[in-house]
Design a protein around this motif. Structure first.
Motif, mmCIF file in Angstrom:
data_model
loop_
_atom_site.group_PDB
_atom_site.id
_atom_site.type_symbol
_atom_site.label_atom_id
_atom_site.label_comp_id
_atom_site.label_asym_id
_atom_site.label_seq_id
_atom_site.Cartn_x
_atom_site.Cartn_y
_atom_site.Cartn_z
ATOM 1 N N PRO A 157 0.798 -1.226 0.000
ATOM 2 C CA PRO A 157 0.000 0.000 0.000
ATOM 3 C C PRO A 157 0.833 1.281 0.000
ATOM 4 O O PRO A 157 0.286 2.367 -0.202
ATOM 5 N N PHE A 158 2.135 1.193 0.228
ATOM 6 C CA PHE A 158 3.003 2.366 0.347
ATOM 7 C C PHE A 158 3.903 2.539 -0.877
ATOM 8 O O PHE A 158 3.929 3.599 -1.495
ATOM 9 N N ILE A 159 4.642 1.505 -1.229
ATOM 10 C CA ILE A 159 5.476 1.535 -2.430
ATOM 11 C C ILE A 159 4.698 0.776 -3.495
ATOM 12 O O ILE A 159 4.674 -0.442 -3.526
ATOM 13 N N LYS A 160 4.011 1.538 -4.333
ATOM 14 C CA LYS A 160 3.060 0.949 -5.278
ATOM 15 C C LYS A 160 3.718 0.265 -6.464
ATOM 16 O O LYS A 160 3.161 -0.650 -7.039
ATOM 17 N N LEU A 210 16.591 2.656 -9.872
ATOM 18 C CA LEU A 210 15.218 2.174 -9.826
ATOM 19 C C LEU A 210 14.265 3.328 -10.116
ATOM 20 O O LEU A 210 14.612 4.492 -9.910
ATOM 21 N N THR A 211 13.074 3.006 -10.559
ATOM 22 C CA THR A 211 11.977 3.969 -10.659
ATOM 23 C C THR A 211 10.909 3.482 -9.699
ATOM 24 O O THR A 211 10.424 2.352 -9.826
ATOM 25 N N ILE A 212 10.572 4.326 -8.718
ATOM 26 C CA ILE A 212 9.681 3.922 -7.632
ATOM 27 C C ILE A 212 8.512 4.898 -7.513
ATOM 28 O O ILE A 212 8.711 6.109 -7.521
ATOM 29 N N SER A 213 7.304 4.354 -7.393
ATOM 30 C CA SER A 213 6.105 5.157 -7.135
ATOM 31 C C SER A 213 5.698 4.953 -5.681
ATOM 32 O O SER A 213 5.397 3.830 -5.271
ATOM 33 N N LEU A 214 5.718 6.041 -4.923
ATOM 34 C CA LEU A 214 5.343 6.028 -3.505
ATOM 35 C C LEU A 214 3.983 6.680 -3.328
ATOM 36 O O LEU A 214 3.686 7.673 -3.996
ATOM 37 N N GLU A 215 3.194 6.143 -2.387
ATOM 38 C CA GLU A 215 1.923 6.770 -2.031
ATOM 39 C C GLU A 215 1.760 6.744 -0.524
ATOM 40 O O GLU A 215 1.069 5.886 0.023
ATOM 41 N N PRO A 216 2.404 7.693 0.180
ATOM 42 C CA PRO A 216 2.210 7.751 1.634
ATOM 43 C C PRO A 216 0.757 8.065 1.966
ATOM 44 O O PRO A 216 0.117 8.847 1.254
ATOM 45 N N PRO A 217 0.213 7.470 3.026
ATOM 46 C CA PRO A 217 -1.187 7.734 3.383
ATOM 47 C C PRO A 217 -1.417 9.217 3.678
ATOM 48 O O PRO A 217 -0.610 9.856 4.336
ATOM 49 N N GLY A 218 -2.501 9.747 3.147
ATOM 50 C CA GLY A 218 -2.865 11.131 3.403
ATOM 51 C C GLY A 218 -1.947 12.146 2.751
ATOM 52 O O GLY A 218 -1.928 13.310 3.138
ATOM 53 N N SER A 219 -1.172 11.714 1.783
ATOM 54 C CA SER A 219 -0.208 12.604 1.141
ATOM 55 C C SER A 219 -0.241 12.373 -0.367
ATOM 56 O O SER A 219 -0.761 11.378 -0.847
ATOM 57 N N VAL A 220 0.344 13.300 -1.088
ATOM 58 C CA VAL A 220 0.413 13.193 -2.540
ATOM 59 C C VAL A 220 1.456 12.146 -2.917
ATOM 60 O O VAL A 220 2.540 12.091 -2.333
ATOM 61 N N GLY A 221 1.123 11.313 -3.869
ATOM 62 C CA GLY A 221 2.075 10.321 -4.352
ATOM 63 C C GLY A 221 3.224 10.989 -5.080
ATOM 64 O O GLY A 221 3.119 12.130 -5.538
ATOM 65 N N LEU A 235 11.426 22.204 6.911
ATOM 66 C CA LEU A 235 10.169 22.828 6.481
ATOM 67 C C LEU A 235 9.017 21.834 6.347
ATOM 68 O O LEU A 235 7.858 22.217 6.482
ATOM 69 N N ILE A 236 9.337 20.585 6.061
ATOM 70 C CA ILE A 236 8.265 19.617 5.774
ATOM 71 C C ILE A 236 8.296 18.383 6.666
ATOM 72 O O ILE A 236 7.470 17.500 6.518
ATOM 73 N N GLU A 237 9.217 18.341 7.626
ATOM 74 C CA GLU A 237 9.418 17.075 8.321
ATOM 75 C C GLU A 237 8.212 16.607 9.127
ATOM 76 O O GLU A 237 7.918 15.421 9.122
ATOM 77 N N LYS A 238 7.487 17.478 9.807
ATOM 78 C CA LYS A 238 6.337 17.014 10.601
ATOM 79 C C LYS A 238 5.286 16.350 9.723
ATOM 80 O O LYS A 238 4.813 15.258 10.017
ATOM 81 N N MET A 239 4.940 17.006 8.633
ATOM 82 C CA MET A 239 3.942 16.452 7.728
ATOM 83 C C MET A 239 4.459 15.159 7.082
ATOM 84 O O MET A 239 3.763 14.157 7.041
ATOM 85 N N MET A 240 5.693 15.206 6.610
ATOM 86 C CA MET A 240 6.247 14.059 5.898
ATOM 87 C C MET A 240 6.453 12.859 6.829
ATOM 88 O O MET A 240 6.182 11.729 6.445
ATOM 89 N N THR A 253 4.824 9.349 6.044
ATOM 90 C CA THR A 253 5.809 8.324 5.690
ATOM 91 C C THR A 253 5.864 7.250 6.768
ATOM 92 O O THR A 253 5.930 6.055 6.454
ATOM 93 N N GLY A 254 5.797 7.649 8.028
ATOM 94 C CA GLY A 254 5.780 6.666 9.122
ATOM 95 C C GLY A 254 4.583 5.737 9.020
ATOM 96 O O GLY A 254 4.707 4.521 9.189
ATOM 97 N N GLU A 255 3.421 6.304 8.720
ATOM 98 C CA GLU A 255 2.227 5.471 8.529
ATOM 99 C C GLU A 255 2.400 4.556 7.324
ATOM 100 O O GLU A 255 1.963 3.408 7.336
ATOM 101 N N GLY A 256 3.039 5.054 6.277
ATOM 102 C CA GLY A 256 3.322 4.225 5.109
ATOM 103 C C GLY A 256 4.232 3.059 5.449
ATOM 104 O O GLY A 256 4.032 1.934 4.973
ATOM 105 N N PHE A 257 5.249 3.307 6.271
ATOM 106 C CA PHE A 257 6.136 2.227 6.727
ATOM 107 C C PHE A 257 5.333 1.152 7.444
ATOM 108 O O PHE A 257 5.494 -0.040 7.188
ATOM 109 N N ILE A 258 4.465 1.584 8.367
ATOM 110 C CA ILE A 258 3.655 0.631 9.134
ATOM 111 C C ILE A 258 2.769 -0.186 8.191
ATOM 112 O O ILE A 258 2.714 -1.418 8.285
ATOM 113 N N GLN A 259 2.082 0.485 7.275
ATOM 114 C CA GLN A 259 1.201 -0.226 6.351
ATOM 115 C C GLN A 259 1.969 -1.223 5.496
ATOM 116 O O GLN A 259 1.526 -2.355 5.297
#
Length: 161
Positions: free
Chosen positions: A47-50, A62-73, A132-137, A141-147
């Motif tokens: 669900p995270f690394i699509k 590599l070419t990787i598509s990421l989709e962190p939950p609640g964030s833009v892929g 600038l973006i660490e709290k949001m990211m 990203t942490g939720e993506g790791f868990i998933q």
């Protein structure tokens, strides 16, 4: 006794940070590695690394598509730094150009010797944009790791046995 459920932890140091998530998987390092490195099946279970395209060889891109939950892929094109079968997979990616936002992603499989393994997913972040973006990211990203960790565990434990 180590917890079998997954969580994530973020540690900050200056303009760098480390995000880590761990989970116990009831399987062999070989079975975990087989699923982790079967990039063609990622769309079926991850669900995270699509999507991952490329050759599993140190130095390859590599070419990787990421989709962190609640964030833009996003799509990234990291270089494989380490391919140590049944132990560690590591790549380094950059957002736009090196130094702006860099991430070294690590997957480790540690055999506990009792029929289980500790799977660790970690990212070392650095760069100008990080503060600038660490709290949001970090949350997404942490939720993506868990998933991903939970989906990897389920795929290995239930589909290979």
């Amino acid at each position: 006794m180590e917890a079998e459920h997954d969580s994530f932890h973020y540690t900050k140091s200056g303009r760098s940070g480390e995000l880590e998530s761990r989970i116990v998987i009831h399987s062999s390092p070989e079975d975990i590695w087989a699923v982790l490195t079967d990039f063609d099946t990622y769309p079926e279970w991850n669900p995270f690394i699509k999507k991952v395209q490329g050759v599993l060889r140190e130095g390859s891109r590599l070419t990787i598509s990421l989709e962190p939950p609640g964030s833009v892929g996003m799509n990234i094109k990291p270089v494989l730094l380490m391919v140590n079968p049944c132990n560690e997979l590591r790549w380094l990616g950059h957002f736009l150009f090196p130094g702006l936002l860099d991430g070294e992603h690590v997957f480790q499989i540690l055999d506990k010797g009792d029929g289980t393994c500790l799977f660790i997913q970690r990212e070392y972040f650095s760069g100008f944009l990080l503060p600038l973006i660490e709290k949001m990211m970090m949350k997404s990203t942490g939720e993506g790791f868990i998933q991903m960790n939970e989906a990897l565990r389920d795929r290995v434990e239930y589909s290979l046995h």
